[in-house]
Design an enzyme around this catalytic site. Structure first.
Site, mmCIF file in Angstrom:
data_model
loop_
_atom_site.group_PDB
_atom_site.id
_atom_site.type_symbol
_atom_site.label_atom_id
_atom_site.label_comp_id
_atom_site.label_asym_id
_atom_site.label_seq_id
_atom_site.Cartn_x
_atom_site.Cartn_y
_atom_site.Cartn_z
ATOM 1 N N ASP A 138 74.732 0.891 -3.021
ATOM 2 C CA ASP A 138 74.475 1.897 -4.066
ATOM 3 C C ASP A 138 73.091 2.513 -3.890
ATOM 4 O O ASP A 138 72.163 1.869 -3.393
ATOM 5 C CB ASP A 138 74.612 1.219 -5.443
ATOM 6 C CG ASP A 138 74.819 2.238 -6.556
ATOM 7 O OD1 ASP A 138 75.138 3.411 -6.256
ATOM 8 O OD2 ASP A 138 74.650 1.859 -7.724
ATOM 9 N N HIS A 155 74.233 9.789 1.891
ATOM 10 C CA HIS A 155 75.391 9.044 2.414
ATOM 11 C C HIS A 155 75.288 8.918 3.938
ATOM 12 O O HIS A 155 75.569 7.870 4.505
ATOM 13 C CB HIS A 155 76.709 9.729 2.043
ATOM 14 C CG HIS A 155 76.966 9.782 0.561
ATOM 15 N ND1 HIS A 155 76.838 8.686 -0.258
ATOM 16 C CD2 HIS A 155 77.341 10.802 -0.257
ATOM 17 C CE1 HIS A 155 77.129 9.023 -1.502
ATOM 18 N NE2 HIS A 155 77.434 10.300 -1.531
ATOM 19 N N LEU A 168 83.143 -11.149 14.000
ATOM 20 C CA LEU A 168 82.836 -10.705 12.633
ATOM 21 C C LEU A 168 83.963 -9.782 12.205
ATOM 22 O O LEU A 168 84.502 -9.037 13.032
ATOM 23 C CB LEU A 168 81.503 -9.929 12.637
ATOM 24 C CG LEU A 168 81.134 -9.150 11.363
ATOM 25 C CD1 LEU A 168 80.794 -10.103 10.215
ATOM 26 C CD2 LEU A 168 79.934 -8.220 11.621
HETATM 27 C C1 IPE Z 1 80.098 1.640 -6.872
HETATM 28 O O1 IPE Z 1 79.037 2.534 -6.937
HETATM 29 C C2 IPE Z 1 81.084 2.100 -5.837
HETATM 30 C C3 IPE Z 1 80.613 2.051 -4.449
HETATM 31 C C4 IPE Z 1 79.484 1.552 -4.042
HETATM 32 C C5 IPE Z 1 81.535 2.577 -3.472
HETATM 33 P P1 IPE Z 1 79.018 3.696 -8.034
HETATM 34 O O2 IPE Z 1 77.731 4.394 -7.880
HETATM 35 O O3 IPE Z 1 80.257 4.522 -7.938
HETATM 36 O O4 IPE Z 1 79.079 2.879 -9.403
HETATM 37 P P2 IPE Z 1 78.686 3.286 -10.898
HETATM 38 O O5 IPE Z 1 79.454 4.523 -11.221
HETATM 39 O O6 IPE Z 1 77.217 3.550 -10.909
HETATM 40 O O7 IPE Z 1 79.044 2.104 -11.715
HETATM 41 C C1 IPE Z 2 76.693 4.771 -3.229
HETATM 42 O O1 IPE Z 2 75.654 5.637 -3.548
HETATM 43 C C2 IPE Z 2 77.754 5.405 -2.371
HETATM 44 C C3 IPE Z 2 79.039 5.653 -3.046
HETATM 45 C C4 IPE Z 2 79.358 5.295 -4.267
HETATM 46 C C5 IPE Z 2 80.062 6.378 -2.284
HETATM 47 P P1 IPE Z 2 75.769 6.644 -4.753
HETATM 48 O O2 IPE Z 2 76.334 7.917 -4.249
HETATM 49 O O3 IPE Z 2 76.463 6.029 -5.894
HETATM 50 O O4 IPE Z 2 74.226 6.874 -5.111
HETATM 51 P P2 IPE Z 2 73.582 6.977 -6.566
HETATM 52 O O5 IPE Z 2 74.002 5.762 -7.336
HETATM 53 O O6 IPE Z 2 74.112 8.241 -7.186
HETATM 54 O O7 IPE Z 2 72.110 7.019 -6.317
HETATM 55 MG MG MG Z 3 75.868 4.925 -7.468
#
Ligand code: IPE
Ligand code: IPE
Ligand code: MG
Length: 246
Positions: free
Chosen positions: A21, A38, A132
């Site tokens: 995240d 990303h 792995l």
């Molecule tokens: C959780 O992250 C999903 C992934 C890492 C793929 P999100 O960024 O979508 O989660 P919330 O919405 O903050 O809970």
């Molecule tokens: C995690 O990073 C990746 C996915 C959920 C696909 P985010 O895109 O949720 O990044 P933040 O949480 O908005 O910073």
């Molecule tokens: Mg996120």
């Protein structure tokens, strides 16, 4: 002594799962679009794989795209799917040279065709590898997975294949996408958020949870060693008392 040397080789988690995240916030801090975050996040995936190979971890599960992530703006969703296809294709040889296999958990039917095709080819290409296993949670949510398991089990009961008294923890585990994969001993979430976001709800019953402020694109091998060192400092009691375990 570097952080890898500090790790007890006799207490390595077999399975580490990561909620990757913070890509969007990382990009914003750089004054860039979310998609840039990303794409740089792929580097952190490489770092984590290398760390797992160095420690001898058997399964690395990465929460890559949740069923809820479809609700993001179309541009971002399309960008993530394209990045996924590109990354798998680019990394295939490296994964193979590291004897890494690929497993996908989640609703693959709901993924774009290009993505599903690329994943199937990669799974086939890497199918002999067993050092792995990289487990990608894609179009995944734990409630979706549990709901499916309940549907399948109730069908089996209805058809008289099993009796409801035969529904055990093991039987339920075997109806999940993670069938044959041990439960993760360690779950890591980056970016300072302290929640599970619909990830592995059944499997994490006794997982150790580790939260770090590091945003996913900044996550390095070293950060994974730190998480494992922290894991090794914990006493896992599984309901027993401390005295019983020592
Ligand atoms: C959780 O992250 C999903 C992934 C890492 C793929 P999100 O960024 O979508 O989660 P919330 O919405 O903050 O809970
Ligand atoms: C995690 O990073 C990746 C996915 C959920 C696909 P985010 O895109 O949720 O990044 P933040 O949480 O908005 O910073
Ligand atoms: Mg996120």
């Amino acid at each position: 002594m570097n952080s890898l040397e500090k790790i007890d080789k006799n207490n390595i988690p077999q399975h580490i799962a990561i909620i990757m995240d913070g890509n969007g916030r990382w990009a914003k801090k750089q004054g860039q679009e979310r998609l840039y975050g990303h794409s740089i996040g792929v580097e952190a995936v490489r770092e984590s794989i290398n760390a797992c190979l160095s420690m001898g971890v058997k399964y690395l599960t990465l929460y890559t795209f949740s069923t809820e992530n479809w609700n993001r703006p179309k541009d971002e969703v399309d960008g993530i799917m394209n990045l996924l296809v590109q990354t798998i294709s680019n990394e295939l040889e490296l994964l193979n040279s590291h004897q890494t296999g690929l497993i996908v958990i989640g609703d693959e039917e709901g993924l774009p065709d290009s993505c599903r095709d690329e994943l199937n080819e990669a799974k086939e290409y890497l199918s002999k590898n067993n050092k792995l296993y990289l487990v990608l949670a894609l179009n995944y949510s734990a409630r979706w997975e549990i709901k499916n398991a309940i549907k399948n089990i109730s069908e089996q009961v209805k058809d008289g294949k099993i009796n409801s008294k035969e529904i055990t923890d093991e039987l339920i585990s075997n109806e999940l996408c993670t069938k044959n994969i041990p439960d993760p001993e360690l779950i890591i979430r980056t970016s300072g958020e302290h929640r599970i976001s619909n990830f592995l709800l059944w499997q994490l019953a006794y997982s150790e949870l580790y939260f770090t402020e590091v945003l996913w694109p900044d996550f390095k091998e070293e950060d994974l060693y730190l998480a494992v060192t922290n894991f090794q400092s914990r006493e896992r009691r599984f309901g027993q008392t401390s005295e019983q375990i020592i």
